[in-house]
Design a protein around this motif. Structure first.
Motif, mmCIF file in Angstrom:
data_model
loop_
_atom_site.group_PDB
_atom_site.id
_atom_site.type_symbol
_atom_site.label_atom_id
_atom_site.label_comp_id
_atom_site.label_asym_id
_atom_site.label_seq_id
_atom_site.Cartn_x
_atom_site.Cartn_y
_atom_site.Cartn_z
ATOM 1 N N LEU A 1 -8.862 0.730 1.256
ATOM 2 C CA LEU A 1 -8.108 1.890 1.430
ATOM 3 C C LEU A 1 -7.021 2.114 0.398
ATOM 4 O O LEU A 1 -6.140 1.272 0.166
ATOM 5 N N ASP A 2 -7.338 3.475 -0.316
ATOM 6 C CA ASP A 2 -6.506 3.614 -1.424
ATOM 7 C C ASP A 2 -5.411 4.744 -0.682
ATOM 8 O O ASP A 2 -5.677 5.785 -0.544
ATOM 9 N N VAL A 3 -4.282 4.451 -0.097
ATOM 10 C CA VAL A 3 -3.369 5.191 0.757
ATOM 11 C C VAL A 3 -2.847 6.437 -0.024
ATOM 12 O O VAL A 3 -2.526 7.287 0.775
ATOM 13 N N SER A 4 -2.836 6.154 -1.358
ATOM 14 C CA SER A 4 -2.316 7.603 -2.177
ATOM 15 C C SER A 4 -3.450 8.558 -2.463
ATOM 16 O O SER A 4 -3.301 9.739 -2.907
ATOM 17 N N ALA A 5 -4.515 8.248 -2.137
ATOM 18 C CA ALA A 5 -5.909 8.976 -2.358
ATOM 19 C C ALA A 5 -6.210 10.017 -1.627
ATOM 20 O O ALA A 5 -7.025 11.031 -1.537
ATOM 21 N N MET A 6 -5.638 9.851 -0.184
ATOM 22 C CA MET A 6 -5.864 10.738 0.759
ATOM 23 C C MET A 6 -4.826 11.174 1.749
ATOM 24 O O MET A 6 -3.944 10.375 1.950
ATOM 25 N N GLU B 1 -0.967 6.457 7.248
ATOM 26 C CA GLU B 1 -1.040 6.536 9.031
ATOM 27 C C GLU B 1 -2.429 5.558 9.263
ATOM 28 O O GLU B 1 -2.357 4.660 10.141
ATOM 29 N N LEU B 2 -3.528 5.907 8.339
ATOM 30 C CA LEU B 2 -4.737 5.007 8.590
ATOM 31 C C LEU B 2 -4.357 3.588 8.155
ATOM 32 O O LEU B 2 -5.048 2.870 8.996
#
Length: 130
Positions: A72-77, A82-83
């Motif tokens: 998971l790339d938290v900054s890409a979505m 939260e995910l």
């Protein structure tokens, strides 16, 4: 009935081919489907008080969640943080369910895994329709 070595080899080749040719969205769906399966199997083993099998399946479910977290790339979505928090919560619930042998906690984890699976399926279908 037990599968013969030839049947097992064919099944393995089919699975390998399905993974090798799947889109990234389909791979993600396959991964969360496996998560659901692992938690279902872990819960069934807990209910049967087969603790080694419950441990095995719940550990594999934890490994799947770790893989989801690491990819998971938290900054890409939008909603990435939260995910990530949801994945962490799910992993923690799986650990508690396994260590404390709590079917109620496993049931909670299963509900979360099923919701994640449905969400990722819908997202994959939406992306494929574009």
């Amino acid at each position: 009935m037990y599968a013969t070595p030839t049947v097992r080899n064919a099944q393995s080749a089919y699975r390998d081919n399905a993974v090798a040719t799947a889109s990234p969205a389909r791979l993600l769906v396959m991964l969360v489907e496996r998560l659901v399966l692992d938690v279902e199997r872990g819960l069934a083993a807990q209910r049967a008080e087969d603790w080694p099998q419950a441990h095995h399946h719940l550990m594999h479910a934890q490994d799947v969640v770790v893989e989801l977290e690491s990819s998971l790339d938290v900054s890409a979505m939008t909603g990435g943080r939260e995910l990530a928090a949801l994945y962490e919560y799910l992993r923690t619930r799986l650990v508690v369910a396994n260590v404390r042998r709590r079917t109620a906690t496993t049931e909670e984890a299963l509900g979360l895994a099923r919701q994640l699976c449905e969400t990722w399926r819908e997202a994959a279908m939406t992306a494929a329709a574009r």
